[in-house]
Design a protein around this motif. Sequence first.
Motif, short mmCIF file in Angstrom:
data_model
loop_
_atom_site.label_atom_id
_atom_site.label_comp_id
_atom_site.label_asym_id
_atom_site.label_seq_id
_atom_site.Cartn_x
_atom_site.Cartn_y
_atom_site.Cartn_z
N TYR A 113 1.33 -0.19 -4.25
CA TYR A 113 1.61 1.00 -3.46
C TYR A 113 1.47 2.32 -4.21
O TYR A 113 1.50 3.38 -3.59
N GLN A 135 9.12 2.57 -4.43
CA GLN A 135 8.38 1.50 -3.76
C GLN A 135 8.31 1.74 -2.25
O GLN A 135 7.27 1.56 -1.62
N GLN A 139 4.99 2.34 0.13
CA GLN A 139 4.70 1.47 1.27
C GLN A 139 4.63 2.27 2.57
O GLN A 139 3.75 2.02 3.41
N TYR A 142 1.29 4.01 2.72
CA TYR A 142 0.25 3.05 3.14
C TYR A 142 0.27 2.85 4.65
O TYR A 142 -0.76 2.91 5.32
#
Length: 241
Positions: A113, A135, A139, A142
């Motif tokens: 990511y 994190q 994500q 994305y």
Amino acid sequence: MLTTVWKSLSVKRQFVLVFFAVVLLMAGGRHIYLSATVPDEPVEDLVAQPVPTVVAATQKHRILSVPNYQAAFPDSQSVQIVAANKWGVRPVKNREDAEARKKELVYVGESPYYHVDPLHSSIPYLVPRAALLLQDIGQAFYDSLYMKGVPINQLIVTSVMRSMEDVRKLQRHNGNATDNSCHLYGTTFDICYNRYHAVDREVRNDTLKWVLSEVLRDIRRDNRAYIKYEVKQGCFHMTVR
């Protein structure tokens, strides 16, 4: 006479005539069937039946960005340092001290990511709470790119935890590096907004910045981070809450 004409036709023409005759018979039969089965409803009722609208499952979401970066991400050092002291570790003196404290920290390396720049003024560690935040941001970025139909690009992390020694060196050429930097506590990281790491293919930086700003706005609204839009450094500077 009809028999004589028929025999005078070629086999191909005979076939064509038979074919059209069968089609006409089938069409006539279908008309008779429908006339017998369609209920006696007013014509206007039949015509007025609404046609269902089918929405494509792959409809792209719009890119909206935020109206003003500095207004959307105003959290200064004085605000972020409070959270750093609450959630962070005791500042490390140097890299050797950081290595001895790894039980308190999570290694922040390459991830699907995000991409980590070569770190010259920080150490690739964060407290678990901040590592999870990074994190989740990656994500969400994305997911947002996918929903908007934008080719996948990774975020670039430019700075994470700093030792006291790192801060002293950084102060020589970075006026924003303070003695009591939030980066000392392992709660803070920087994500640049003018560079990205292409996975699929390159996209204009402005487009990716707009998408990233939407993601970070939501993260901040959820009270997960304090975020400062840094103009000179070209990054979003954030501390976990």
